[in-house]
Design a protein around this motif. Structure first.
Motif, PDB file in Angstrom:
ATOM      1  N   LEU A 263      13.645  19.922 -11.875  1.00 18.75           N
ATOM      2  CA  LEU A 263      14.680  18.893 -11.910  1.00 18.75           C
ATOM      3  C   LEU A 263      14.446  17.936 -13.081  1.00 18.75           C
ATOM      4  N   PRO A 264      15.518  17.483 -13.738  1.00 20.70           N
ATOM      5  CA  PRO A 264      15.371  16.514 -14.840  1.00 20.70           C
ATOM      6  C   PRO A 264      14.792  15.197 -14.326  1.00 20.70           C
ATOM      7  N   VAL A 265      13.887  14.626 -15.104  1.00 19.93           N
ATOM      8  CA  VAL A 265      13.273  13.353 -14.731  1.00 19.93           C
ATOM      9  C   VAL A 265      14.129  12.217 -15.293  1.00 19.93           C
ATOM     10  N   PRO A 266      14.606  11.286 -14.458  1.00 13.60           N
ATOM     11  CA  PRO A 266      15.413  10.161 -14.971  1.00 13.60           C
ATOM     12  C   PRO A 266      14.554   9.212 -15.799  1.00 13.60           C
ATOM     13  N   TYR A 267      15.119   8.710 -16.905  1.00 14.13           N
ATOM     14  CA  TYR A 267      14.361   7.849 -17.818  1.00 14.13           C
ATOM     15  C   TYR A 267      14.801   6.395 -17.787  1.00 14.13           C
ATOM     16  N   THR A 268      16.081   6.131 -17.557  1.00 12.35           N
ATOM     17  CA  THR A 268      16.575   4.759 -17.577  1.00 12.35           C
ATOM     18  C   THR A 268      16.794   4.255 -16.160  1.00 12.35           C
TER      19      THR A 268
ATOM     20  N   ALA B 180      21.380   6.182 -10.205  1.00  9.61           N
ATOM     21  CA  ALA B 180      22.322   7.267  -9.944  1.00  9.61           C
ATOM     22  C   ALA B 180      21.625   8.450  -9.280  1.00  9.61           C
ATOM     23  N   ASP B 181      20.404   8.741  -9.731  1.00 13.17           N
ATOM     24  CA  ASP B 181      19.592   9.830  -9.176  1.00 13.17           C
ATOM     25  C   ASP B 181      20.452  11.084  -8.986  1.00 13.17           C
ATOM     26  N   GLU B 182      21.056  11.507 -10.078  1.00 11.98           N
ATOM     27  CA  GLU B 182      22.055  12.578 -10.028  1.00 11.98           C
ATOM     28  C   GLU B 182      21.508  13.866  -9.424  1.00 11.98           C
ATOM     29  N   TYR B 183      20.264  14.195  -9.729  1.00 11.98           N
ATOM     30  CA  TYR B 183      19.669  15.432  -9.217  1.00 11.98           C
ATOM     31  C   TYR B 183      18.803  15.204  -7.977  1.00 11.98           C
ATOM     32  N   GLY B 184      18.700  13.955  -7.538  1.00  6.04           N
ATOM     33  CA  GLY B 184      17.991  13.659  -6.297  1.00  6.04           C
ATOM     34  C   GLY B 184      16.480  13.675  -6.388  1.00  6.04           C
TER      35      GLY B 184
ATOM     36  N   GLU C 217      15.684  29.126  -2.489  1.00  6.83           N
ATOM     37  CA  GLU C 217      16.963  29.729  -2.896  1.00  6.83           C
ATOM     38  C   GLU C 217      17.782  28.896  -3.886  1.00  6.83           C
ATOM     39  N   PRO C 218      17.980  27.592  -3.653  1.00  4.00           N
ATOM     40  CA  PRO C 218      18.938  26.845  -4.482  1.00  4.00           C
ATOM     41  C   PRO C 218      18.437  26.576  -5.889  1.00  4.00           C
ATOM     42  N   SER C 219      19.355  26.155  -6.735  1.00  5.95           N
ATOM     43  CA  SER C 219      19.027  25.765  -8.107  1.00  5.95           C
ATOM     44  C   SER C 219      19.869  24.551  -8.481  1.00  5.95           C
ATOM     45  N   GLY C 220      19.469  23.879  -9.573  1.00  7.68           N
ATOM     46  CA  GLY C 220      20.251  22.740 -10.077  1.00  7.68           C
ATOM     47  C   GLY C 220      20.403  21.626  -9.053  1.00  7.68           C
ATOM     48  N   LYS C 221      21.616  21.136  -8.917  1.00 11.30           N
ATOM     49  CA  LYS C 221      21.886  19.999  -8.045  1.00 11.30           C
ATOM     50  C   LYS C 221      21.814  20.346  -6.566  1.00 11.30           C
ATOM     51  N   GLN C 222      21.707  21.620  -6.245  1.00 10.77           N
ATOM     52  CA  GLN C 222      21.603  22.022  -4.841  1.00 10.77           C
ATOM     53  C   GLN C 222      20.168  21.948  -4.317  1.00 10.77           C
ATOM     54  N   ILE C 223      19.207  21.757  -5.221  1.00 14.84           N
ATOM     55  CA  ILE C 223      17.797  21.751  -4.793  1.00 14.84           C
ATOM     56  C   ILE C 223      17.495  20.571  -3.876  1.00 14.84           C
TER      57      ILE C 223
END
Length: 421
Positions: free
Chosen positions: A158-163, A169-173, A112-118
């Protein structure tokens, strides 16, 4: 009012046989339970579910309450005193309800969820999902595959963190989810390794785990950047995830030398029919990602036979380098250059035989590097790389194919390789 309504529904269902429950009863039970949660009667609802007299009703209908309970956990303040009851109720429902219905319900909640709720949903439901699958007596392999596929589909957006900062921060988890996914998968890997009889169901489970490993090699590991210098590797969550995935491959009977050296051969040395028939782009990307992780990042490289010559490894890796350089993402292009650099540094100048000209990638890879020289925006973007495309092009020319006398059937002269300079 809501509590009395729920008790009335339960009292009416208690006199019915399990097979006599109607669809209307399920709907009324869910609606009344939802109202109990909305009105804050969580402790009374918990007592009703825990009551032994209601065991059969909860087993058949209780799974409908998992969604409302999960939403309460996600929406309510973390300091809310009622959270402990929500967790207790979730655990109780997982223990008492029909595992087949629970599995489908949990997967629907994950989708069900999308974005930061995933990531919050996945992190909350992985443990209950694992418990439910382990309770299943039939079609467990299919259920594991369905769960892993659903989880991977959500994580792949989900976006893959690069730095390093983005990873911390792992903003999207994503990093947290990758680590949790490893813990979710481990019991099923152990189940495969512990089955000495190699049952049909065990082989099916092995196949599902293999699919998951290949998917993970492509996403997120193909585009992931790994921390430098190497001494920071232990703090890199995506590198740890990569090491676990490669470890899973070995544990289920597919050590990476067996997998990676088999790719692209006409005669297969491993018996996974689906991948034998599917030499598609996804598998090529996964294999290229695996080659980078092993030869550049050094993950499990000690499994490689020591007898392999540098020239052989270069020839082997050229196909994977070609795949990486065909991508447009800067992080993937950089991996292609890294893998080529690593392979070239192992090889002595003028050491490659002229037979390499018969290998398509020995022609296409230099062409790809040459094209990078003319893409100013990409070339500038790769300046942080230890070797620029030009310097790698120059090094490749220095390892130019050995000018070897090659007598043809007509007795004509020798084969000369044009110097790339």
């Amino acid at each position: 009012m809501a509590v009395e309504e729920l008790q009335s529904i339960i009292k009416r269902c208690q006199i019915l046989e399990e097979q006599d429950f109607k669809e209307e009863d399920f709907g009324l039970f869910q609606l009344a339970g939802q109202r109990c949660l909305d009105e804050g009667h969580i402790d009374q609802l918990f007592e009703i579910i825990q009551n032994e007299k209601n065991k059969v009703i909860v087993k058949n209908m209780g799974w409908n309450l998992v969604g409302p309970v999960v939403r309460c956990l996600l929406w309510n303040d973390k300091e809310d005193d009622k959270r402990k009851y929500y967790f207790l109720m979730l655990d109780l429902l997982v223990e008492l309800c029909n595992p087949k219905e629970l599995l489908l319900g949990l997967l629907e909640l994950i989708e069900e969820p999308s974005g930061k709720q995933i990531s919050p949903v996945i992190l909350l439901l992985l443990r209950p999902l694992q418990t439910v699958i382990q309770k299943l007596r039939h079609n467990r392999a299919y259920s594991v595959g369905l769960a892993l596929s659903t989880l991977w589909s959500q994580l792949s957006v989900l976006p893959v963190p690069y730095t390093q900062g983005q990873m911390q921060a792992d903003e999207y988890g994503l990093c947290q989810c990758c680590e949790a996914l490893v813990e979710f998968t481990k019991p099923f890997v152990e189940e495969v390794t512990g089955d000495k009889e190699n049952s049909v169901e065990n082989e099916k489970l092995k196949d599902e785990l293999l699919k998951f490993c290949f998917k993970s090699l492509k996403c997120p590991l193909l585009t992931a950047q790994f921390l430098e210098p190497p001494e920071q590797a232990d703090t890199d969550p995506l590198r740890r995830f990569a090491a676990e995935i490669i470890g899973f491959l070995s544990a289920i009977g597919y050590p990476f030398p067996k997998v990676i050296f088999n790719h692209g051969r006409k005669k297969k040395t491993w018996d996974y029919l689906e991948f034998e028939e599917e030499e598609d782009k996804q598998l090529s990307d996964s294999m290229a990602s695996l080659a980078y992780l092993v030869f550049v990042q050094g993950i499990s490289i000690d499994q490689l036979p020591m007898v392999l010559s540098p020239s052989y490894l270069l020839q082997f890796n050229m196909g994977h380098i070609e795949v990486l350089l065909q991508r447009t993402e800067e992080s993937v292009l950089s991996k292609g250059l890294d893998l080529l650099e690593n392979s070239l540094l192992r090889t002595e100048d003028s050491s490659l035989l002229h037979q390499c000209l018969e290998i398509k990638s020995f022609l296409t890879v230099p062409q790809a590097i040459f094209l990078l020289l003319f893409r100013e925006h990409l070339t500038n973007g790769l300046q942080a790389h230890s070797w620029s495309p030009f310097s790698i092009w120059y090094s490749f020319s220095q390892r130019a194919l050995r000018q070897t006398s090659c007598k043809t059937q007509t007795g004509e002269g020798s084969l000369h390789v044009v110097n790339a300079e």
